[in-house]
Design a protein around this motif. Structure first.
Motif, PDB file in Angstrom:
ATOM      1  N   PHE A   1       0.825  -1.205   0.000  1.00  0.00           N
ATOM      2  CA  PHE A   1       0.000   0.000   0.000  1.00  0.00           C
ATOM      3  C   PHE A   1       0.861   1.257   0.000  1.00  0.00           C
ATOM      4  O   PHE A   1       0.666   2.168  -0.816  1.00  0.00           O
ATOM      5  CB  PHE A   1      -0.929  -0.014   1.208  1.00  0.00           C
ATOM      6  N   LEU A   2       1.807   1.348   0.926  1.00  0.00           N
ATOM      7  CA  LEU A   2       2.646   2.546   1.013  1.00  0.00           C
ATOM      8  C   LEU A   2       3.515   2.706  -0.226  1.00  0.00           C
ATOM      9  O   LEU A   2       3.704   3.824  -0.727  1.00  0.00           O
ATOM     10  CB  LEU A   2       3.511   2.477   2.265  1.00  0.00           C
ATOM     11  N   SER A   3       4.031   1.606  -0.725  1.00  0.00           N
ATOM     12  CA  SER A   3       4.875   1.674  -1.917  1.00  0.00           C
ATOM     13  C   SER A   3       4.102   2.216  -3.111  1.00  0.00           C
ATOM     14  O   SER A   3       4.571   3.118  -3.814  1.00  0.00           O
ATOM     15  CB  SER A   3       5.429   0.280  -2.222  1.00  0.00           C
ATOM     16  N   CYS A   4       2.899   1.678  -3.339  1.00  0.00           N
ATOM     17  CA  CYS A   4       2.090   2.133  -4.472  1.00  0.00           C
ATOM     18  C   CYS A   4       1.622   3.572  -4.281  1.00  0.00           C
ATOM     19  O   CYS A   4       1.621   4.368  -5.228  1.00  0.00           O
ATOM     20  CB  CYS A   4       0.880   1.215  -4.659  1.00  0.00           C
ATOM     21  N   SER A   5       1.220   3.918  -3.068  1.00  0.00           N
ATOM     22  CA  SER A   5       0.718   5.267  -2.809  1.00  0.00           C
ATOM     23  C   SER A   5       1.810   6.310  -2.995  1.00  0.00           C
ATOM     24  O   SER A   5       1.566   7.391  -3.558  1.00  0.00           O
ATOM     25  CB  SER A   5       0.141   5.350  -1.393  1.00  0.00           C
TER      26      SER A   5
ATOM     27  N   PHE B   1      13.711  -4.308   5.609  1.00  0.00           N
ATOM     28  CA  PHE B   1      14.575  -3.398   4.857  1.00  0.00           C
ATOM     29  C   PHE B   1      13.896  -2.824   3.613  1.00  0.00           C
ATOM     30  O   PHE B   1      14.189  -1.700   3.221  1.00  0.00           O
ATOM     31  CB  PHE B   1      15.889  -4.098   4.502  1.00  0.00           C
ATOM     32  N   ILE B   2      12.997  -3.564   3.024  1.00  0.00           N
ATOM     33  CA  ILE B   2      12.321  -2.972   1.862  1.00  0.00           C
ATOM     34  C   ILE B   2      11.350  -1.876   2.301  1.00  0.00           C
ATOM     35  O   ILE B   2      11.154  -0.894   1.576  1.00  0.00           O
ATOM     36  CB  ILE B   2      11.594  -4.034   1.008  1.00  0.00           C
ATOM     37  N   ILE B   3      10.768  -2.002   3.510  1.00  0.00           N
ATOM     38  CA  ILE B   3       9.900  -0.929   3.998  1.00  0.00           C
ATOM     39  C   ILE B   3      10.735   0.254   4.478  1.00  0.00           C
ATOM     40  O   ILE B   3      10.347   1.420   4.302  1.00  0.00           O
ATOM     41  CB  ILE B   3       8.949  -1.432   5.111  1.00  0.00           C
ATOM     42  N   LEU B   4      11.903  -0.014   5.079  1.00  0.00           N
ATOM     43  CA  LEU B   4      12.781   1.084   5.485  1.00  0.00           C
ATOM     44  C   LEU B   4      13.260   1.881   4.273  1.00  0.00           C
ATOM     45  O   LEU B   4      13.314   3.121   4.309  1.00  0.00           O
ATOM     46  CB  LEU B   4      13.980   0.532   6.261  1.00  0.00           C
ATOM     47  N   LEU B   5      13.608   1.180   3.216  1.00  0.00           N
ATOM     48  CA  LEU B   5      14.023   1.876   1.991  1.00  0.00           C
ATOM     49  C   LEU B   5      12.880   2.688   1.409  1.00  0.00           C
ATOM     50  O   LEU B   5      13.087   3.797   0.889  1.00  0.00           O
ATOM     51  CB  LEU B   5      14.536   0.859   0.968  1.00  0.00           C
ATOM     52  N   GLN B   6      11.665   2.158   1.497  1.00  0.00           N
ATOM     53  CA  GLN B   6      10.521   2.879   0.961  1.00  0.00           C
ATOM     54  C   GLN B   6      10.225   4.139   1.771  1.00  0.00           C
ATOM     55  O   GLN B   6       9.882   5.186   1.214  1.00  0.00           O
ATOM     56  CB  GLN B   6       9.284   1.976   0.951  1.00  0.00           C
ATOM     57  N   LEU B   7      10.358   4.059   3.074  1.00  0.00           N
ATOM     58  CA  LEU B   7      10.055   5.206   3.935  1.00  0.00           C
ATOM     59  C   LEU B   7      11.068   6.342   3.781  1.00  0.00           C
ATOM     60  O   LEU B   7      10.815   7.459   4.246  1.00  0.00           O
ATOM     61  CB  LEU B   7       9.990   4.760   5.395  1.00  0.00           C
TER      62      LEU B   7
END
Length: 687
Positions: free
Chosen positions: A422-426, A503-509
């Motif tokens: 969700f966060l990545s797409c948004s 780590f993929i969410i940390l990179l996204q943030l």
């Protein structure tokens, strides 16, 4: 792949045809077609299993070396020119014979698939293994192997079409419309439509039951074949992927049963089958297909531009994934959880290939909104309770936390997947105006409703999704009497149990500040509606997140070393550290004094209080009572102590990496990371 002599492939096909027909066909035709039933006695099952085992062992035992193509080979070639010669004849009706070995493939696959309708899981498993063995024996003949794969897919289409028709007509009318399967699956490159039609006719003679369990077995067989292709790094892997995606696009994606005027129309017409059995069967079929789909779209650290065009074709499949998530009350929870996990995994793997088109990203978000809303809005506090001094998986853990908490682990996993996607797409949509490579057809698809241009539409849609999610998930359920630091800590704790997702969410943030910039560029009349997105951008400040992440690791630099040398997450950890160190160099004051972060929150909080009265938000009075700027440090450390702890940790990491690099013990070149750490050390010396 080098072209092999034609007589070799005809010899191999003839051997397979004779072996399969002589050993297995008698078990399919012991009685008239009208009286044949899938139920077996124990003795019948034993005989079939013995025959299947012998066939499998014989195929695997054949010598893989090339047959000598000298005089002996050419003499044998005169005896076996095609299946129509006297030396070898397939046991097919006269109208279904073809030259060039196609009738051999028809005979082999129709017999093996025919055994899949028998009510024995052991027989199904053995038949799947035979399909895998046949595939291995034909891989050296590329054209024949591709025809083999096409016929397996033809069998899937046939069963799917018949089951689809059975869900809408009475079973006494027969499998009406199965011939339409040939038209939907004809492939221009290899197999003619007339050949496919004949294969389907033979398959119907040998496969009475049209249960979708046959599809499950065939999906599993294809999945195993693909795994072996990857394991052997076969050149045929790309052919298999292209062919499979072509056929998946043409599958019937309707559920196994439909609710019409309150009445259930089941694919199984036998009164002995209940709705729960139907829904469970469809759940198993969909799970096996999703497993194959996830294997087709490989997970990689970099976007594979060579295969992007292939995987973009699967974007059309995404809306139909919702079929698997329709409400099925009688479906076991574990089966439903598995399907959701596989769908989220598939969308995550597809996203790098389809994110060049905004309409595809919007499609993903709509699917998340429709089928994963409760997962996205699940509170994040409940997962953090853990027992100290107790190994995970220990039998003593059961008595301490209870079975319910252990079962919730699958729910937390789904929440991590859904939240990342969700966060990545948004964020991609929210910042789409900065990327000229993006294409969009959102106006044509009427995906958005704000703005005058395509870019404005996509930007607003992404920002609006983040705003609504943050207000519902965080402000209502988490921020009540909690500080902004608590939000970040709970968010990070949710992902700490899965390193790869962490780590993929940390990179996204790290892209969170771009959201605030995107809102600033929009018209002021819209910014009041996006207050949640603005607050998200401030709360999830990358420098502050870096601080909190190090604190969750207890500032243990050896944990960082373990991350960096990990085969699974080492690359992502190195990327995150490099980007954070670069960010710290540019925002040194914010890193040294974390009160800068809370000052921003307090400033925004004052502005929010002035505008909140004019906003028709989802939050109630609990929002107004929230004090985002309140200071609450769980470890009772001052801001200076936080900086000093982070400083000691990162400098210790630098020393350890240097020692490992000198001894040539680090698995890859750490010089870029050491350079960034040296720059960090210089800044510390100046402070």
């Amino acid at each position: 792949m080098a072209q092999r002599p034609r007589w070799q492939e005809r010899q191999q096909l003839a051997r397979l045809c004779d072996l399969v027909a002589d050993s297995l066909l008698p078990h399919l035709e012991p009685e008239p077609l009208a009286t044949r039933r899938p139920q077996l006695t124990r003795e019948e099952e034993r005989r079939i299993l013995v025959a299947l085992s012998r066939v499998n062992k014989a195929i695997r035992g054949w010598d893989d070396d090339e047959v000598d193509d000298g005089e002996q080979g050419r003499a044998w070639d005169q005896e076996i020119v095609s299946c129509s010669e006297e030396a070898h004849s397939c046991c097919l009706p006269p109208d279904y014979h073809f030259d060039d070995g196609f009738s051999c493939l028809t005979n082999i696959i129709s017999i093996v698939v025919g055994l899949l309708h028998l009510c024995s899981d052991y027989i199904k498993h053995s038949a799947e293994n035979i399909l895998m063995a046949i595939s291995n024996s034909l891989m050296k003949f590329e054209a024949v192997w591709i025809q083999f794969v096409e016929l397996v897919w033809a069998a899937i289409h046939t069963v799917s079409t018949c089951a689809h028709n059975h869900s809408t007509i009475n079973a006494t009318k027969g499998c009406v419309g199965c011939s339409s399967a040939a038209e939907s699956i004809s492939h221009d490159t290899m197999t003619k439509r007339t050949s496919i039609t004949s294969f389907i006719a033979v398959l119907k003679l040998r496969c009475v039951n049209t249960s979708r369990q046959i599809m499950t077995c065939l999906f599993r067989a294809l999945h195993i074949i693909l795994k072996l292709l990857k394991l052997n790094d076969s050149e045929l892997k790309d052919d298999f992927i292209c062919l499979s995606i072509h056929h998946i696009q043409k599958l019937h994606w309707d559920p196994g049963y439909q609710l019409n005027a309150g009445k259930v129309v089941s694919i199984v017409t036998d009164d002995r089958h209940s709705l729960s059995e139907d829904s469970a069967q469809f759940g198993i079929v969909s799970g096996s297909l999703l497993q194959l789909l996830c294997s087709l779209v490989e997970q990689s650290d970099t976007e594979d531009t060579d295969r992007r065009d292939i995987f973009v074709k699967l974007a059309d499949v995404i809306p139909r994934l919702g079929t698997f998530l329709q409400e099925q009350q009688d479906t076991p929870k574990s089966l439903s959880q598995y399907s959701k996990h596989k769908i989220l995994m598939l969308m995550i793997r597809l996203k790098p290939h389809i994110q060049q088109n905004c309409s595809h990203i919007i499609c993903l978000l709509k699917l998340l909104r429709r089928h994963f809303q409760s997962t996205l809005h699940e509170p994040m506090f409940q997962h953090s309770t853990k027992l100290e001094n107790c190994l995970e998986g220990s039998p003593f853990l059961l008595s301490g936390v209870g079975l319910g908490e252990l079962q919730d682990k699958s729910t937390w996993h789904l929440q991590r997947q859904a939240m990342y996607l969700f966060l990545s797409c948004s964020i991609v949509l929210a910042c789409s105006g900065n990327d000229s490579r993006l294409k969009c057809s959102c106006k044509r698809d009427q995906c958005c409703h704000k703005g005058q241009g395509c870019t404005d539409n996509c930007n607003y849609f992404g920002l609006s999704e983040i705003s609504v999610w943050f207000q519902r998930c965080c402000l209502d359920k988490i921020l009540d009497s909690k500080s902004s630091t608590d939000i970040v800590l709970c968010f990070l704790q949710l992902y700490m149990e899965e390193d790869d997702m962490l780590f993929i969410i940390l990179l996204q943030l790290l892209d969170a500040p771009l959201i605030s910039l995107a809102i600033d560029k929009m018209e002021s009349k819209w910014t009041s509606e996006l207050i949640g997105a603005k607050l998200f951008s401030i709360v999830f400040d990358p420098v502050h997140i870096f601080h909190q992440w190090l604190s969750l690791l207890h500032y243990d630099h050896l944990v960082l070393v373990d991350y960096l040398i990990s085969k699974d997450v080492g690359v992502h950890c190195a990327q995150y550290l490099l980007r954070c160190l670069r960010l710290v160099s540019g925002c040194w004051d914010a890193f040294v004094d974390d009160s800068v972060y809370e000052a921003q929150i307090q400033k925004f909080n004052c502005k929010r209080q002035r505008t909140l009265k004019n906003i028709n938000s989802f939050t109630g009075s609990s929002m107004e009572g929230t004090k985002l700027g309140s200071s609450h440090d769980k470890e009772n450390k001052s801001k200076e102590q936080l900086f000093l702890s982070a400083k000691v940790c990162l400098l210790s990491l630098k020393q350890t990496l240097e020692d490992l690099h000198k001894k040539d013990l680090f698995p890859y070149n750490p010089k870029p990371l050491l350079k960034s750490l040296s720059r960090f050390e210089e800044l510390c010396a100046q402070y």
